[in-house]
Design a protein around this motif. Structure first.
Motif, PDB file in Angstrom:
ATOM      1  N   ASN A 209       0.841  -1.192   0.000  1.00 50.86           N
ATOM      2  CA  ASN A 209       0.000   0.000   0.000  1.00 50.86           C
ATOM      3  C   ASN A 209       0.877   1.242   0.000  1.00 50.86           C
TER       4      ASN A 209
ATOM      5  N   TYR B 222      -3.847   4.124  10.339  1.00 44.69           N
ATOM      6  CA  TYR B 222      -2.960   3.493   9.356  1.00 44.69           C
ATOM      7  C   TYR B 222      -2.088   2.406   9.989  1.00 44.69           C
TER       8      TYR B 222
ATOM      9  N   GLU C 284      -4.186  -0.645  10.471  1.00 42.46           N
ATOM     10  CA  GLU C 284      -4.423  -1.305   9.185  1.00 42.46           C
ATOM     11  C   GLU C 284      -3.201  -2.104   8.726  1.00 42.46           C
ATOM     12  N   ILE C 285      -2.021  -1.578   8.968  1.00 48.40           N
ATOM     13  CA  ILE C 285      -0.787  -2.283   8.603  1.00 48.40           C
ATOM     14  C   ILE C 285      -0.675  -3.586   9.388  1.00 48.40           C
TER      15      ILE C 285
ATOM     16  N   LYS D  28       0.701  -6.215   5.608  1.00 55.41           N
ATOM     17  CA  LYS D  28       1.340  -5.787   4.365  1.00 55.41           C
ATOM     18  C   LYS D  28       2.170  -4.545   4.632  1.00 55.41           C
ATOM     19  N   GLU D  29       3.269  -4.424   3.917  1.00 56.10           N
ATOM     20  CA  GLU D  29       4.089  -3.235   4.093  1.00 56.10           C
ATOM     21  C   GLU D  29       3.411  -2.044   3.417  1.00 56.10           C
ATOM     22  N   THR D  30       3.676  -0.857   3.951  1.00 52.63           N
ATOM     23  CA  THR D  30       3.102   0.375   3.428  1.00 52.63           C
ATOM     24  C   THR D  30       4.222   1.371   3.198  1.00 52.63           C
TER      25      THR D  30
ATOM     26  N   LEU E 182       6.314  -1.729   8.086  1.00 57.40           N
ATOM     27  CA  LEU E 182       5.785  -3.081   8.020  1.00 57.40           C
ATOM     28  C   LEU E 182       5.594  -3.615   9.417  1.00 57.40           C
ATOM     29  N   SER E 183       4.684  -4.554   9.529  1.00 49.07           N
ATOM     30  CA  SER E 183       4.345  -5.123  10.827  1.00 49.07           C
ATOM     31  C   SER E 183       5.369  -6.187  11.208  1.00 49.07           C
TER      32      SER E 183
END
Length: 73
Positions: free
Chosen positions: A2, A16, A19-20, A25-27, A40-41
């Motif tokens: 994203n 945000y 959501e990550i 998913k990496e943003t 990223l998580s």
């Protein structure tokens, strides 16, 4: 992957970040039209994989080795 502009991220950072973590998913944060930061998580949403690949087999670690030791007195 994203993408979010830095100004939008500053408006609702907690949204945000949540959501990550949820999507895992990496943003990429965009600043002045260019990639600025990747988030990223680190939380693995699948607990079964928590210790995956964390053990390394090194062979027989119990048997004595065939090396002569010398000690200086």
């Amino acid at each position: 992957m994203n993408t979010v502009t830095l100004s939008k991220f500053y408006e609702k950072p907690q949204f945000y970040l949540d959501e990550i973590v949820k999507s895992n998913k990496e943003t990429i944060l965009i600043k002045n039209g260019k990639p600025y930061l990747k988030i990223l998580s680190v939380i693995d949403t699948n607990p079964k994989n928590l210790l995956k690949d964390s053990i390394i087999f090194e062979g027989d670690i119990i048997s004595p080795i065939e090396v002569d030791w010398e000690a200086n007195s």
